[in-house]
Every structure is written in structure tokens, then in C-alpha cells.
Write a protein that holds these residues in place. Structure first.
Motif, PDB file in Angstrom:
ATOM      1  N   PHE A   7       0.837  -1.199   0.000  1.00 19.88           N
ATOM      2  CA  PHE A   7       0.000   0.000   0.000  1.00 19.88           C
ATOM      3  C   PHE A   7       0.874   1.253   0.000  1.00 19.88           C
ATOM      4  O   PHE A   7       0.598   2.211  -0.725  1.00 19.88           O
ATOM      5  N   GLN A   8       1.933   1.246   0.777  1.00 21.36           N
ATOM      6  CA  GLN A   8       2.836   2.400   0.820  1.00 21.36           C
ATOM      7  C   GLN A   8       3.535   2.596  -0.527  1.00 21.36           C
ATOM      8  O   GLN A   8       3.696   3.732  -0.978  1.00 21.36           O
ATOM      9  N   GLU A  29      -7.560   8.232  -6.389  1.00 22.99           N
ATOM     10  CA  GLU A  29      -6.774   7.415  -7.320  1.00 22.99           C
ATOM     11  C   GLU A  29      -6.664   5.975  -6.827  1.00 22.99           C
ATOM     12  O   GLU A  29      -6.821   5.034  -7.602  1.00 22.99           O
ATOM     13  N   LEU A  30      -6.383   5.814  -5.548  1.00 27.19           N
ATOM     14  CA  LEU A  30      -6.246   4.472  -4.996  1.00 27.19           C
ATOM     15  C   LEU A  30      -7.579   3.735  -4.953  1.00 27.19           C
ATOM     16  O   LEU A  30      -7.632   2.525  -5.189  1.00 27.19           O
ATOM     17  N   GLU A  37     -13.280   1.378  -1.062  1.00 24.31           N
ATOM     18  CA  GLU A  37     -13.038   2.599  -0.291  1.00 24.31           C
ATOM     19  C   GLU A  37     -11.747   2.489   0.521  1.00 24.31           C
ATOM     20  O   GLU A  37     -11.442   1.450   1.099  1.00 24.31           O
ATOM     21  N   ILE A  38     -11.000   3.573   0.511  1.00 27.78           N
ATOM     22  CA  ILE A  38      -9.806   3.688   1.341  1.00 27.78           C
ATOM     23  C   ILE A  38     -10.163   4.632   2.490  1.00 27.78           C
ATOM     24  O   ILE A  38     -10.544   5.773   2.264  1.00 27.78           O
ATOM     25  N   HIS A  39     -10.048   4.147   3.695  1.00 25.27           N
ATOM     26  CA  HIS A  39     -10.412   4.959   4.857  1.00 25.27           C
ATOM     27  C   HIS A  39      -9.283   5.921   5.230  1.00 25.27           C
ATOM     28  O   HIS A  39      -8.099   5.601   5.064  1.00 25.27           O
ATOM     29  N   PRO A  45      -2.002   7.904   7.977  1.00 26.09           N
ATOM     30  CA  PRO A  45      -0.840   7.365   8.702  1.00 26.09           C
ATOM     31  C   PRO A  45       0.226   6.794   7.755  1.00 26.09           C
ATOM     32  O   PRO A  45       1.424   6.920   8.017  1.00 26.09           O
ATOM     33  N   ASN A  46      -0.204   6.202   6.647  1.00 25.24           N
ATOM     34  CA  ASN A  46       0.758   5.677   5.689  1.00 25.24           C
ATOM     35  C   ASN A  46       1.469   6.782   4.923  1.00 25.24           C
ATOM     36  O   ASN A  46       2.661   6.679   4.634  1.00 25.24           O
ATOM     37  N   LEU A  47       0.753   7.857   4.611  1.00 27.87           N
ATOM     38  CA  LEU A  47       1.420   9.017   4.015  1.00 27.87           C
ATOM     39  C   LEU A  47       2.441   9.595   4.987  1.00 27.87           C
ATOM     40  O   LEU A  47       3.559   9.941   4.602  1.00 27.87           O
TER      41      LEU A  47
END
Length: 91
Positions: A7-8, A29-30, A37-39, A45-47
Motif C-alpha cells: 500500500f505504501q 486514485e487508490l 473505499e480507502i479509509h 498514517p501511511n502518508l
């Protein structure tokens, strides 16, 4: 780059492919790619992890909106990853 989750890595590619995207643009985009859905609790937190690792820089667009850009190190890591992948995908 070897220590990033899939994911990162995908986040890194999206940031590289868009011009100073904000979080919602990255999220959209993701979501198109993953078809789900991306929560926010997963995205931001990953960004932040990518920022902490020096692969992405976070800037302020306005009081509520941040934008993200790839660092030189992030670009080098992506280039190295693409080269590594190409070694296995070439005919």
C-alpha cells in the motif's frame, strides 16, 4: 523501499504521478485502482510514514489541506524499484 508495504509503494507511485496531490486526490486514485473505499485512518498514517522515511514531502496548500510531493530520495527509490522489476519482467 524494501521495507514498505504494498500500500505504501502504491501511495508513492500515486504521489509521483500527480502534481502536488492533496490527500483526497490520492485517496480517489487508490480507490479507483483498488475498487474499494480507502479509509482516512489507513491513508494518512501511511502518508505520514512516507514523510518520516524521507520519501515524500508534505506541504500546506491552505489551513485545511496538505499536498504531497516526491523527494529526490523517493524518486531514486522508485527508479531502483522499476529497474529491479524490469530485470524480472524482460523477455
Amino acid at each position: 523501499m524494501y521495507d514498505l508495504t504494498g500500500f505504501q509503494r502504491d501511495l508513492l507511485y500515486v504521489v509521483a504521478g500527480l502534481e502536488e496531490p492533496h490527500g483526497l486526490a490520492i485517496k480517489e486514485e487508490l480507490e479507483d485502482y483498488y475498487e474499494k473505499e480507502i479509509h482516512h485512518g489507513r491513508l494518512y498514517p501511511n502518508l505520514d510514514t512516507l514523510v518520516d522515511k524521507g520519501l515524500v514531502e508534505k506541504g500546506k496548500q491552505d489551513r485545511r489541506t496538505n499536498y504531497y510531493t516526491l523527494t529526490r530520495r523517493g524518486r531514486r527509490e522508485l527508479d531502483a524499484r522499476q529497474s529491479w522489476e524490469a530485470d524480472y519482467l524482460e523477455d
